[in-house]
Design an enzyme around this catalytic site. Structure first.
Site, mmCIF file in Angstrom:
data_model
loop_
_atom_site.group_PDB
_atom_site.id
_atom_site.type_symbol
_atom_site.label_atom_id
_atom_site.label_comp_id
_atom_site.label_asym_id
_atom_site.label_seq_id
_atom_site.Cartn_x
_atom_site.Cartn_y
_atom_site.Cartn_z
ATOM 1 C CG HIS A 142 -0.401 9.778 0.735
ATOM 2 N ND1 HIS A 142 -0.479 9.690 2.103
ATOM 3 C CD2 HIS A 142 -1.569 9.270 0.260
ATOM 4 C CE1 HIS A 142 -1.631 9.156 2.442
ATOM 5 N NE2 HIS A 142 -2.308 8.894 1.344
ATOM 6 C CG HIS A 202 -1.727 1.227 1.403
ATOM 7 N ND1 HIS A 202 -1.434 2.201 2.333
ATOM 8 C CD2 HIS A 202 -2.839 1.649 0.752
ATOM 9 C CE1 HIS A 202 -2.343 3.160 2.244
ATOM 10 N NE2 HIS A 202 -3.199 2.857 1.294
#
Length: 592
Positions: free
Chosen positions: A169, A123
């Site tokens: 991110h 992830h």
């Protein structure tokens, strides 16, 4: 690695300073030696009989027994008559007697559809640390692939000039890395640890022109390695075997890009918990799924349901745009259909797809739709990802996903702790190839026989574990690491990670002032679903005034655990194997 003789020599020198009592061969092993030896020696025939009868190595040959004896030829203790007691003990406690077979390799059927396997899944694979302010890099991607991870996640955003693609991110302070650098590293390292397919899951925040650029980059980088079935959904997933050395793209079909407001001031981002070191030295205990669900039900559901994954966000009535070349790259179509969870879990006999659920979303769905989830994962792929509040890159209990058949239980590979140890342990099986065949009960397609994870099941097996002793800390640690003035006080924790009914941890006594502690304790663990169970072993050093110190850990899949007496190597908090630290243990399975 130092030999046992060197180990005992070092411990003997240390004894004169701290009055340490060096551990002797356990009584049970002395008795075993007497049973399988003659006149103080164990010859090839004796050792061969021991391997078959006691170690349950049915396929062991006399040549195997001779090879064990030959390993002692370079030592002063070697005797032509065979092994004496000291050599026999050293063999049992040596690297040639591991708890998992070193020669088993990939042994499971690899010709079933991808949906029939648990897949080693990362992830936010590009992050070097926390989820808010760490650097983005291809280095953690390379490390993950070298470990055997088969699913890499990349979050794609326009760069500041809006003419190229960055990986970062979104809506945080993480520094970007270019997409092309990540793709090139994936190509170079994809198959260093395993020949089986690598899936790249893309979280897409791009305009159509940048999607076209992604298509060009991906095509040029991977060439013939890329598996591209075309713009339509597959009717059934191919097998890992048929996809060896291939790369697959998985994402939601393109939609119109909406420019999002980026956070520019560090003060506007919560830094709570962004340092994994804030946890205990060995990570927090893995939560029981049932207790976790009950706790979540008492909290504000809106807090836990925030989705950092664009696949779970509703597009509403926004106009859909499709970049044909980009769409044609998608091998595993993702997305959450409108209409809620029941609609999302419907099984279409004419196509397969991937569904993503956040960790808390799965926990809550499991309460009312447990069998529906299992049925969905028999043909389709379910990806589970950490909740958005795990700022420190921590992880969750992977068994909540595995016991529902979820193939892609996505983990922060840089988020050290017990949960990640379980992930590492699961994927040591099947030769460490990154694909583990799901148990048959999760694949049964009969309507009335779908596995119910909440059902109360009978005990199938009992695992008996004997913890004899440990050694190697004196060689792998500074001699003042645990205590500046005396040898350490070690205790061991042993238990099972699995479905809630099987999950249990037990603890040995604490052995004071000894670098080679002898615990000599036995435990029993009843197992209702042994197919999903992992054996957990941890060693800690008791500290009266502060937190106990970490002394090593490992997680082993019960499906491949070898019965008999085994030398179990321990690993660091980061999952790195110690050179010398081992625990001598005995394993016995009793079928109920």
């Amino acid at each position: 690695m130092a030999t046992s003789k060197q180990t005992y020599k070092v411990c003997f020198c240390f004894r004169r300073k701290f009055k340490l009592i060096v551990a002797e061969t356990p009584i049970e092993i002395k008795t075993l030696f007497e049973t399988y030896s003659e006149n103080g020696f164990m010859n090839v025939d004796h050792l061969h009989r021991f391997l078959i009868e006691y170690q349950n190595e049915d396929k062991a040959t006399k040549e195997d027994a001779q090879a064990i004896i030959d390993t002692f030829k370079h030592l002063n203790i070697f005797q032509r008559k065979g092994l004496h007691l000291d050599a026999f003990f050293r063999y049992l406690f040596g690297d040639i007697n591991p708890p998992l077979s070193s020669t088993l390799g990939v042994h499971q059927d690899m010709t079933a559809p991808l949906s029939h396997y648990f897949i080693y899944t990362g992830h936010n694979s590009y992050l070097t640390g926390n989820q808010l302010s760490s650097d983005c890099s291809d280095v953690p991607i390379i490390k993950a692939l070298q470990r055997g991870v088969r699913v890499i996640e990349l979050d794609m955003w326009p760069n500041s000039a809006k003419d190229d693609i960055d990986i970062l991110h979104g809506r945080t302070l993480t520094t970007p890395v270019t997409l092309i650098k990540c793709l090139r590293s994936i190509k170079e390292y994809a198959f260093t640890a395993s020949p089986y397919p690598v899936v790249i899951t893309l979280e897409d925040h791009l305009t159509p022109d940048l999607q076209a650029k992604v298509a060009e980059m991906v095509t040029e980088t991977f060439g013939d390695m890329l598996f591209t079935p075309g713009p339509e959904c597959l009717k059934e997933f191919p097998s890992p075997d048929s996809l060896q050395k291939r790369v697959l793209i998985s994402t939601k079909p393109p939609k119109e890009y909406l420019e999002s407001k980026s956070i520019k001031e560090k003060g506007s981002v919560s830094q709570k918990g962004n340092d994994p070191a804030e946890e205990e030295a060995w990570g927090k205990e893995v939560p029981d799924p049932k207790l976790k669900i009950e706790a979540d039900d008492k909290t504000d559901p809106n807090v836990e349901e925030d989705s950092e994954d664009e696949e779970d966000q509703d597009d509403g009535d926004r106009k859909q745009t499709t970049e044909p070349k980009y769409k044609s790259l998608i091998a595993i179509h993702a997305g959450k259909p409108k209409g809620g969870l029941e609609e999302a879990l419907k099984v279409d006999p004419n196509k397969v797809r991937r569904l993503s659920l956040s960790e808390p979303a799965l926990e809550k769905a499991a309460i009312t739709h447990g069998t529906d989830i299992v049925r969905f994962t028999q043909r389709n792929i379910l990806r589970v990802y950490p909740k958005g509040t795990r700022f420190n890159s921590s992880n969750y209990n992977p068994h909540i996903g595995w016991m529902h058949g979820a193939q892609m239980v996505a983990f922060n590979m840089q988020g050290y702790g017990r949960s990640l140890w379980l992930m590492h342990g699961m994927f040591t099986s099947n030769g460490g190839c990154g694909y583990v065949k799901k148990p048959d009960f999760l694949l049964n397609g009969k309507a009335n026989e779908v596995f119910d994870p909440t059902a109360s099941l009978p005990v199938k097996k009992i695992l008996k574990v004997k913890v004899y002793m440990g050694e190697g800390w004196y060689l792998d640690f500074q001699h003042t690491h645990f205590d500046a003035y005396s040898p350490p006080d070690f205790y061991a924790r042993v238990g099972i990670a699995g479905v809630p009914a099987d999950t249990l941890m037990k603890k040995t006594k604490t052995v004071e002032d000894n670098w080679a502690p002898v615990w000599d304790e036995e435990f029993e663990f009843p197992l209702t679903v042994p197919e999903l169970a992992l054996l957990r072993v941890e060693v800690h050093e008791y500290d009266m005034s502060e937190k106990d110190d970490f002394g090593g850990q490992t997680c082993l899949p019960l499906s491949e655990l070898r019965p008999g007496i085994r030398a179990v190597p321990l690993y660091s908090r980061k999952g790195e194997k110690y050179k010398c630290v081992k625990v001598l243990m005995r394993f016995e399975f009793v079928t109920v």
